[in-house]
Motif scaffolding. Structure first.
Motif, PDB file in Angstrom:
ATOM      1  N   CYS A 152     -14.892  34.973 -44.200  1.00 44.24           N
ATOM      2  CA  CYS A 152     -14.776  34.623 -45.623  1.00 44.24           C
ATOM      3  C   CYS A 152     -14.961  35.924 -46.393  1.00 44.24           C
ATOM      4  CB  CYS A 152     -15.858  33.603 -46.009  1.00 44.24           C
ATOM      5  SG  CYS A 152     -16.037  33.393 -47.797  1.00 44.24           S
ATOM      6  N   ALA A 153     -14.074  36.169 -47.356  1.00 46.99           N
ATOM      7  CA  ALA A 153     -14.131  37.432 -48.114  1.00 46.99           C
ATOM      8  C   ALA A 153     -15.461  37.585 -48.847  1.00 46.99           C
ATOM      9  CB  ALA A 153     -12.975  37.495 -49.096  1.00 46.99           C
ATOM     10  N   LYS A 154     -16.142  36.458 -49.083  1.00 50.32           N
ATOM     11  CA  LYS A 154     -17.418  36.505 -49.784  1.00 50.32           C
ATOM     12  C   LYS A 154     -18.582  36.153 -48.845  1.00 50.32           C
ATOM     13  CE  LYS A 154     -14.988  34.922 -53.926  1.00 50.32           C
ATOM     14  NZ  LYS A 154     -14.829  33.815 -54.899  1.00 50.32           N
TER      15      LYS A 154
ATOM     16  N   ASP B  56     -19.773  36.887 -66.722  1.00 45.11           N
ATOM     17  CA  ASP B  56     -20.386  37.999 -66.000  1.00 45.11           C
ATOM     18  C   ASP B  56     -19.302  38.766 -65.244  1.00 45.11           C
ATOM     19  OD1 ASP B  56     -22.071  39.678 -64.609  1.00 45.11           O
ATOM     20  OD2 ASP B  56     -22.794  38.142 -63.218  1.00 45.11           O
ATOM     21  N   ASN B  57     -18.857  39.882 -65.825  1.00 46.17           N
ATOM     22  CA  ASN B  57     -17.776  40.666 -65.201  1.00 46.17           C
ATOM     23  C   ASN B  57     -16.663  39.750 -64.701  1.00 46.17           C
ATOM     24  OD1 ASN B  57     -19.055  43.099 -65.666  1.00 46.17           O
ATOM     25  ND2 ASN B  57     -19.909  43.270 -63.616  1.00 46.17           N
ATOM     26  N   GLN B  58     -16.182  38.894 -65.597  1.00 47.21           N
ATOM     27  CA  GLN B  58     -15.187  37.895 -65.168  1.00 47.21           C
ATOM     28  C   GLN B  58     -13.934  38.537 -64.607  1.00 47.21           C
ATOM     29  OE1 GLN B  58     -15.735  38.450 -68.437  1.00 47.21           O
ATOM     30  NE2 GLN B  58     -14.033  37.906 -69.731  1.00 47.21           N
ATOM     31  N   THR B  59     -13.359  37.890 -63.630  1.00 47.65           N
ATOM     32  CA  THR B  59     -12.241  38.394 -62.827  1.00 47.65           C
ATOM     33  C   THR B  59     -12.537  39.787 -62.274  1.00 47.65           C
ATOM     34  OG1 THR B  59     -10.994  39.278 -64.721  1.00 47.65           O
ATOM     35  CG2 THR B  59     -10.502  37.013 -64.074  1.00 47.65           C
ATOM     36  N   HIS B 116     -13.590  37.565 -56.211  1.00 47.80           N
ATOM     37  CA  HIS B 116     -13.675  38.734 -55.334  1.00 47.80           C
ATOM     38  C   HIS B 116     -13.292  39.999 -56.108  1.00 47.80           C
ATOM     39  CE1 HIS B 116     -12.787  41.400 -51.915  1.00 47.80           C
ATOM     40  NE2 HIS B 116     -13.665  40.654 -51.283  1.00 47.80           N
ATOM     41  N   GLN B 117     -13.940  41.094 -55.791  1.00 46.11           N
ATOM     42  CA  GLN B 117     -13.698  42.333 -56.566  1.00 46.11           C
ATOM     43  C   GLN B 117     -12.267  42.834 -56.444  1.00 46.11           C
ATOM     44  OE1 GLN B 117     -15.649  42.180 -53.927  1.00 46.11           O
ATOM     45  NE2 GLN B 117     -15.141  43.807 -52.493  1.00 46.11           N
ATOM     46  N   GLY B 120     -10.232  42.680 -59.570  1.00 41.65           N
ATOM     47  CA  GLY B 120     -10.654  43.387 -60.768  1.00 41.65           C
ATOM     48  C   GLY B 120     -10.165  44.812 -60.879  1.00 41.65           C
ATOM     49  N   ASN B 121     -10.895  45.586 -61.692  1.00 42.95           N
ATOM     50  CA  ASN B 121     -10.457  46.955 -61.944  1.00 42.95           C
ATOM     51  C   ASN B 121     -11.251  47.985 -61.128  1.00 42.95           C
ATOM     52  OD1 ASN B 121     -12.839  46.689 -63.309  1.00 42.95           O
ATOM     53  ND2 ASN B 121     -12.073  47.418 -65.281  1.00 42.95           N
ATOM     54  N   HIS B 122     -12.099  47.493 -60.206  1.00 44.83           N
ATOM     55  CA  HIS B 122     -12.757  48.389 -59.253  1.00 44.83           C
ATOM     56  C   HIS B 122     -12.690  47.763 -57.861  1.00 44.83           C
ATOM     57  CE1 HIS B 122     -14.319  49.957 -63.037  1.00 44.83           C
ATOM     58  NE2 HIS B 122     -14.556  51.074 -62.399  1.00 44.83           N
ATOM     59  N   PRO B 123     -11.460  47.594 -57.353  1.00 49.18           N
ATOM     60  CA  PRO B 123     -11.324  46.911 -56.057  1.00 49.18           C
ATOM     61  C   PRO B 123     -11.968  47.675 -54.898  1.00 49.18           C
ATOM     62  CG  PRO B 123      -9.218  47.830 -56.753  1.00 49.18           C
ATOM     63  CD  PRO B 123     -10.153  47.980 -57.915  1.00 49.18           C
ATOM     64  N   GLU B 124     -12.316  48.950 -55.143  1.00 48.99           N
ATOM     65  CA  GLU B 124     -12.926  49.750 -54.074  1.00 48.99           C
ATOM     66  C   GLU B 124     -14.402  49.417 -53.892  1.00 48.99           C
ATOM     67  OE1 GLU B 124     -11.912  50.956 -56.975  1.00 48.99           O
ATOM     68  OE2 GLU B 124     -10.061  52.090 -56.677  1.00 48.99           O
ATOM     69  N   ALA B 125     -14.945  48.590 -54.792  1.00 50.02           N
ATOM     70  CA  ALA B 125     -16.397  48.325 -54.787  1.00 50.02           C
ATOM     71  C   ALA B 125     -16.852  47.610 -53.522  1.00 50.02           C
ATOM     72  CB  ALA B 125     -16.760  47.475 -55.995  1.00 50.02           C
TER      73      ALA B 125
END
Lengths: 222, 313
Positions: A152-154, B56-59, B116-117, B120-125
């Motif tokens: 699961c990705a999460k 909270d940091n949506q999407t 999932h990150q 978003g705009n920091h997919p490397e997180a």
């Protein structure tokens, strides 16, 4: 097995650009099985590196060796007699290999030719998928031997999340939602009630989060 | 539970406990420290809704923290519903932020896993997910009702929060969704806000199941509504947003609207939904997520006969 991919030629060339004579070492373990660091791949990379260097008008000597396992000092020792003849050693094992080589031959320069990815298996010829995250406390018996921690990705212990659609994970249509598979299996077997159970907070100390791990088997320690 | 029989004493809790049909709104914090812009956005909601979700940091897009934005709202005399996702914090940060939020006057909290990150705009997180949304609900309840941290140590002044959770009746597998809702309520959710609803037929079935399973008696369920601004938005949500079910009939309806009237048609649909939700068995309110359309909320509330909002001391 441990699944790896080869680094790009550019990255490998950059690592060894100052050397004229390298030892390229393959491994007959996992990376042979996943066709990325066995005898055949050693031969191929060796040829590619020599040709690329020739194009630059310089020479590169590469000696090829593939040992039984690079994660075992017993086999790593087989390289000792020769290793000082080279400017550097390029390992085609998983991340464990170059480190064992570095520990065995502290004065030599060791480089990794692979990016180590995950614990998994081949789902079809040429395609490997992750199955285990090595979290150190296996809980897959709760989920009909399907691991949500790795798959699961999460890493949800209570899934599926609201992003599960048509059996696919919200991150990509190429990724199966493992929770969809878990739920459907439970439904088919009429054991959906299993998923009404609350699972306790996971103790991540047994995973990498607890620091570097060690396994000691007393009966084997001399 | 405190002496007054309330778990948190929030306005939202009082409204729901008194049996009123609740009305919550939503506001995304700015992509920066632009406090004035934030205030301007939530000012549209003053007196119109009972509480405002602060995302909270949506999407998985970085914004001003939901704690800070919620606290600014508290200071301005509006009630936030503080959202927290498990994506960005481990258990230490989660518990610290819960205490911090409560200390700043926040009384409602919505517990989410988080997108999932990769979206978003920091997919490397690095993603955290030390615990999941189910466990976050259980954790807030433990902190509130038992007055202990996850490790069992006592909390010096426990956070008295009204605990919310999300439910998506439109994600797959559908048959399991009601059980997941039941799990969240068992874990300690006091109220539920659903994903935005467009497929009314499926939602009617979902609510019937919720009522049959007795879930509507155990937690307050608020139906999620997001008015469509255009056919393009509807098509985008239908195709690109996982877990959102937009029926073809709605897209057709928006397409059929006269030029320049698609937004009005979207609002009309939302109002019809709200009217139906008021009558739907098991529903305790509506959660209106007018994305970047906060200024339209007063009009929608007025036309859906949601005003004036009840005041409870």
């Amino acid at each position: 097995m441990i699944v790896a991919d080869r680094k790009s030629l550019d990255e490998i060339q950059e690592m060894i650009k100052d050397y004229k004579k390298i030892l390229l070492v393959g491994c007959k373990g996992c990376v042979t099985v996943c066709n990325v660091g066995g005898m055949k791949e050693v031969q191929v990379l060796s040829s590619i590196l020599k040709i690329a260097r020739k194009k630059e008008g310089r020479e590169l000597q590469v000696e090829e060796r593939t040992i039984e396992r690079q994660c075992d000092f017993e086999y790593v020792e087989q390289l000792r007699a020769d290793c000082d003849r080279f400017d550097a050693i390029l390992s085609m094992a998983c991340g464990v290999g170059p480190q064992f080589l570095a520990e065995a031959f502290p004065s030599q320069k060791i480089y990794p030719a692979l990016d180590t990815k995950f614990f998994g298996g081949a789902v079809q010829h040429g395609i490997w998928e992750e199955r285990c995250a090595g979290c150190g406390t296996c809980v897959i018996h709760f989920y009909d031997s399907l691991c949500p921690i790795a798959r699961c990705a999460k890493s949800l212990q209570h899934g599926p999340c609201g992003g599960s659609a048509n059996g696919k994970c919200e991150i990509s249509e190429d990724v199966d939602c493992i929770w969809d598979i878990i739920v459907r299996k439970k439904m088919e077997q009429e054991r959906l009630e299993d998923l009404r159970t609350y699972r306790a907070f996971k103790d991540w100390r047994s995973a990498r989060d607890g620091g570097p791990r060690k396994s000691i088997r007393e009966e084997l320690v001399q | 539970m405190s002496d007054n029989g309330l778990k948190s004493g929030s306005n939202l809790e009082k409204i729901l406990k008194a049996g009123h049909f609740a009305f919550t709104g939503e506001c995304g914090p700015p992509k920066g420290a632009n406090v004035e812009h934030l205030k301007e956005k939530f000012e549209h909601l003053r007196g119109i809704v009972d509480a405002v979700n602060i995302t909270d940091n949506q999407t998985a897009v970085v914004r001003m923290s939901s704690t800070a934005a919620s606290a600014i709202m508290v200071a301005q005399g509006l009630e936030p519903n503080f959202q927290m996702v498990c994506r960005d914090r481990n258990r230490l940060a989660i518990m610290a932020d819960i205490l911090g939020a409560y200390s700043l006057g926040i009384r409602n909290m919505l517990c989410l896993s988080g997108d999932h990150q990769q979206f978003g705009n920091h997919p490397e997180a690095k993603n955290v997910f030390d615990i999941d949304s189910m466990q976050l609900i259980a954790l807030v309840k433990m902190m509130r009702d038992e007055g202990t941290f996850m490790n069992g140590e006592d909390i010096d002044v426990p956070p008295k929060l009204f605990i919310g959770a999300a439910s998506n009746p439109f994600a797959d597998p559908y048959e399991f969704r009601i059980y997941r809702l039941a799990n969240k309520i068992d874990a300690g959710a006091d109220f539920i806000q659903t994903q935005c609803i467009y497929n009314m037929e499926r939602f009617r079935d979902f609510m019937k199941r919720a009522v049959d399973m007795g879930l509507a008696e155990k937690a307050y369920i608020l139906a999620g509504v997001t008015p469509m601004k255009s056919t393009r938005m509807a098509q985008y949500m239908a195709k690109k947003v996982p877990g959102i079910d937009v029926p073809e009939s709605l897209i057709k309806r928006l397409k059929g609207a006269v030029n320049g009237k698609q937004a009005e048609e979207g609002i009309r649909f939302a109002i019809e939904q709200i009217e139906e939700f008021k009558e739907m068995e098991g529903l305790a309110g509506v959660h209106l997520m007018a994305i970047e359309w906060e200024h339209k909320v007063p009009e929608i509330a007025e036309r859906a006969n949601m005003l004036p909002r009840p005041k409870i001391d």
